[in-house]
Structure formats: C-alpha cells, structure tokens
Design a protein around this motif. Structure first.
Motif, PDB file in Angstrom:
ATOM      1  N   LYS A 100       0.812  -1.221   0.000  1.00  0.00           N
ATOM      2  CA  LYS A 100       0.000   0.000   0.000  1.00  0.00           C
ATOM      3  C   LYS A 100       0.845   1.271   0.000  1.00  0.00           C
ATOM      4  CE  LYS A 100      -3.408   0.888   2.646  1.00  0.00           C
ATOM      5  NZ  LYS A 100      -4.784   1.224   2.313  1.00  0.00           N
ATOM      6  N   SER A 102      -8.036  -0.747   3.903  1.00  0.00           N
ATOM      7  CA  SER A 102      -8.681  -0.670   2.591  1.00  0.00           C
ATOM      8  C   SER A 102      -7.635  -0.984   1.505  1.00  0.00           C
ATOM      9  CB  SER A 102      -9.295   0.702   2.387  1.00  0.00           C
ATOM     10  OG  SER A 102      -8.353   1.722   2.683  1.00  0.00           O
ATOM     11  N   ASN A 113      -6.345  -0.029  -1.200  1.00  0.00           N
ATOM     12  CA  ASN A 113      -5.907   1.011  -2.127  1.00  0.00           C
ATOM     13  C   ASN A 113      -4.495   1.422  -1.757  1.00  0.00           C
ATOM     14  OD1 ASN A 113      -7.834   2.121   0.157  1.00  0.00           O
ATOM     15  ND2 ASN A 113      -6.215   3.648  -0.145  1.00  0.00           N
ATOM     16  N   SER A 151     -10.695   4.579  -1.843  1.00  0.00           N
ATOM     17  CA  SER A 151     -10.917   3.194  -1.409  1.00  0.00           C
ATOM     18  C   SER A 151     -11.680   2.422  -2.482  1.00  0.00           C
ATOM     19  CB  SER A 151     -11.724   3.177  -0.111  1.00  0.00           C
ATOM     20  OG  SER A 151     -11.044   3.890   0.894  1.00  0.00           O
ATOM     21  N   GLU A 166     -16.141   3.302   4.628  1.00  0.00           N
ATOM     22  CA  GLU A 166     -15.507   2.461   5.635  1.00  0.00           C
ATOM     23  C   GLU A 166     -16.305   2.442   6.935  1.00  0.00           C
ATOM     24  OE1 GLU A 166     -14.121   4.783   3.886  1.00  0.00           O
ATOM     25  OE2 GLU A 166     -12.243   4.059   2.988  1.00  0.00           O
ATOM     26  N   HIS A 200      -6.620  12.281   2.019  1.00  0.00           N
ATOM     27  CA  HIS A 200      -6.948  10.877   2.018  1.00  0.00           C
ATOM     28  C   HIS A 200      -8.037  10.689   0.985  1.00  0.00           C
ATOM     29  CE1 HIS A 200      -5.635   8.004   5.204  1.00  0.00           C
ATOM     30  NE2 HIS A 200      -6.376   7.199   4.475  1.00  0.00           N
TER      31      HIS A 200
HETATM   32 MG    MG Z   1      -8.112   3.376   4.082  1.00  0.00          MG
END
Ligand code: MG
Ligand code: TXA
Length: 351
Positions: A57, A152, A154, A160, A189, A237
């Motif tokens: 990630k 997640s 991504n 995500s 999420e 984010h």
């Molecule tokens: Mg995340």
C-alpha cells in the motif's frame, strides 16, 4: 480503463476460499471483500505478512490496522486480540452495547494483548477490531480460523475500492489474489470508536454506522482523539489524482466567479438532480463537462454506496478538475460522506 496487472480473481466458492486460506497461511496477502470497502488482508499474528501489506500500500508505519474477526460472541471473538479485563465495568457494558452492531460496519478500539504485533497497532497500546457483515469475508475468516488485518485495498491516500476492478486498478501489479465478493453494499468504511478504560466512548472516524445510532446505544459520544491516537486520520486521504474542490455549501449559493481556476469541471452532487446541478453551475459561467449525482432521489445509503466508484470514474474522465457539493449535512451517513469528500479535497486546498 486498460492497465497491466497479474492479480488473479478467486471466486467465492469452496475452492476459491481454500486457495485464499492456503495463501494466507503461507504468509501471503490478498484482496478481501467486506460490506464497506475491499480490504487487503493478512494474518494478524504474522508480522512479516503484515509488513507486506504496508509495503504493497506504500502505507506509513505510523498508521495502525483493523483486525477482522469471525462472527461469534463478541467477547470471545475479540479475546485473542484485546483485553476486556483491562476495562472497567462501565466500559465493558459500553463495549457489549456497541458490539450489538456486529457483524457490521463498526470498528471498536480496545486495549490490546501483548501477542498482537506492534506493527498492527503502530506501537499503540490499543487494537482496532471489527466483525464484518459480508458472507464471503465471514466465510474466509471462519475457514482461516483466526483474525485477519485488512486496511482498505488502495494505495495509501487514494480512493478506497468498492469493486474487484478497483482493487485490480490499485494493487493489481503487486498483490497476487483478490477474492471476488461483488460490489460493496455500504461503500464507506466502518465507523471507528474507542472505548476508554473509564467507559468514555469517542468517535475516531465517521463511517457506515451513523453516530446517532451509536448514541442510541451508549449515550453521548465524544469527538476524536489526539493526532497520535488516530494517526490514520491524516487530512489528505481518499484523494483522486485530479484536484477536487469542495463547495462551501449547496450549489444555489455559487455565484459568478466563485469557482476560480482554469478548465472545464466535473460536478459531483451527493443528492439531487445532476442535470439541474450542471445548469446551475453553467449559469454561473462554469463549463461542466460531466455531472454526476450519487443519489438523484436523495437516499444517503445509495449515495454512500456510489461515492468511491463515482469519484474514481470522474477522476478517469475528461475534466481537468472535480467540484463537489458537500451533501445534505452531518446527519446519518451524510457525516461519513461529507468527511470523505472533505479529505479528498484536502490536497487541492493544500496546493
Ligand atoms: Mg483506508
Ligand atoms: O471498513 C473498514 O474499516 C475497512 C474494511 C476493509 O474493513 N478498513 C479500513 O481500514 O478502512 P483502514 O486501514 O483504511 O483504516 C483504519 C483506520 C485508520 O484510520 C486508523 O487510524 C484507525 O482505523 N485505527 C486502527 N487502529 C487504531 C488504534 N489502535 N487506535 C486508533 N485508531 C486506529
């Protein structure tokens, strides 16, 4: 979109699950469906496999992971990870009340056991635990027979994934498998809450279970924690690669010259008519190349489900930048949607 990847899709069959379990037992990592977003899973007690998640990630090591457990009595499900005995009586009661949301999109931060690798918790004395409500995630957890950590699926800071295709686009060149569970039903999420030893409950991230629902279970919930305590809550984010400008409020307040900057825009509305939104912006002199609404009828569950896939689509489309309405406010799932859009806009604001 066409890109090269070598990720293999495992079907949610007995054979697919067996292959996934073998791979995880051998220290591997793989994409896993949940009802919120797809996760990138590894055995919670295998520090090397956990390290491979951070590497795939490109996630900073200060950002702790959520451990996923299979459906069972909540106290016994968290026992390998968390120490309920370190909680006072009020805190135990609050945990039990919150755990009535399980299985579901709620993550509960509890005092951790020494056995949980420090890499999982970024050295914090607490561990985040959640029981996902997705039949394929549940089947995988039961077949694996232990907790799986899964952030997640991504690359760090990106949007995500809510479909297998999105997992392939994010990690297809570096993760060998994704278990196919179809599109995610919730689309944002999990809500993250901490239960303190004295019984205080604090909201660390708005998500799939609205704050109001949790307050119905445990009374008033405090906001946030220190930056150290919720280090994953970095501003930028969920970011598309194009700049995303978040409007201060609904479209009707947009006036001429309010959206300075070059190029045609893609408009993202949370609720309401995409076409009416396009016309409103064009009346203010803004060229709209593409307009999308997450829910024309104003259903926030539908909007949450569509959020990340729509952001992804607009990011890949022809517009130079994205302009988003914040949505109808901070109630119910609107809180999580507004939070994700605000974070998605953070990079553009910083620039
Ligand atoms: Mg995340
Ligand atoms: O819905 C979800 O929660 C998805 C699916 C895959 O389960 N997972 C997910 O994981 O969103 P991730 O890593 O993207 O987000 C985990 C969040 C981070 O913001 C992190 O700060 C917080 O949980 N977290 C994890 N452990 C924590 C801890 N010990 N204390 C405070 N926050 C924690």
């Amino acid at each position: 979109m066409c890109y090269r990847h070598s990720m293999k899709r495992l079907p949610p069959t007995a054979e697919g699950l067996a292959a996934a379990v073998d791979h995880l037992r051998g220290g591997g990592i793989l994409g896993m469906p949940t009802e919120t977003v797809y996760g990138l899973a590894a055995s919670a007690f295998d520090a090397r496999a956990v390290a491979a998640i951070f590497a795939a990630k490109e996630r900073p090591l200060f950002d702790p992971l959520i451990a996923h457990v299979a459906e069972a009595d909540p106290a016994s499900a968290v026992a390998p990870l968390a120490r309920l005995d370190a909680l006072g009586e009020a805190a135990c009661e609050r945990f039990a009340a919150l755990a009535t949301c399980w299985p579901g999109p709620l993550t509960i931060v509890l005092p951790k056991r020494a056995e949980v690798p420090d890499l999982v918790t970024a050295g914090l004395p607490t561990v985040a635990v959640r029981m996902p409500d997705h039949p394929v995630a549940q089947a995988l957890l039961r077949a694996f027979g232990g907790p799986l950590v899964a952030p997640s699926a991504n690359r760090f800071g990106r949007i995500s994934p809510t479909t297998v295709e999105a997992v392939e686009a994010e990690l297809g060149d570096r993760v060998p498998f994704v278990l196919d569970g179809g599109p995610c039903a919730i689309g944002v999420e999990s809500t993250v809450v901490a239960v303190d030893a004295d019984g205080a409950v604090r909201l660390l991230r708005p998500g799939g279970v609205p704050r109001e629902a949790l307050e119905g279970l445990v009374g008033a919930i405090g906001l946030g924690g220190s930056g150290i305590e919720a280090p994953g809550q970095v501003e930028s984010h969920y970011a598309p690669s194009k700049p995303l400008t978040l409007l201060p409020a609904a479209l009707d307040v947009v006036t001429d010259g309010a959206l300075e900057g070059p190029g045609a825009v893609a408009l993202l509305r949370v609720v309401g008519s995409a076409e009416a939104g396009r016309q409103r912006l064009e009346r203010a002199g803004i060229e709209v190349i593409e307009a999308a609404s997450l829910s024309e009828v104003g259903d926030l569950s539908e909007a949450a489900r569509a959020l990340f896939a729509t952001l992804r689509r607009l990011d890949e489309g022809p517009a130079a930048r994205i302009v988003a309405e914040p949505g109808p406010g901070e109630r119910g799932l609107g809180h999580a949607i507004a939070d994700r859009l605000r974070r998605a806009s953070a990079r553009a604001r910083a620039m």
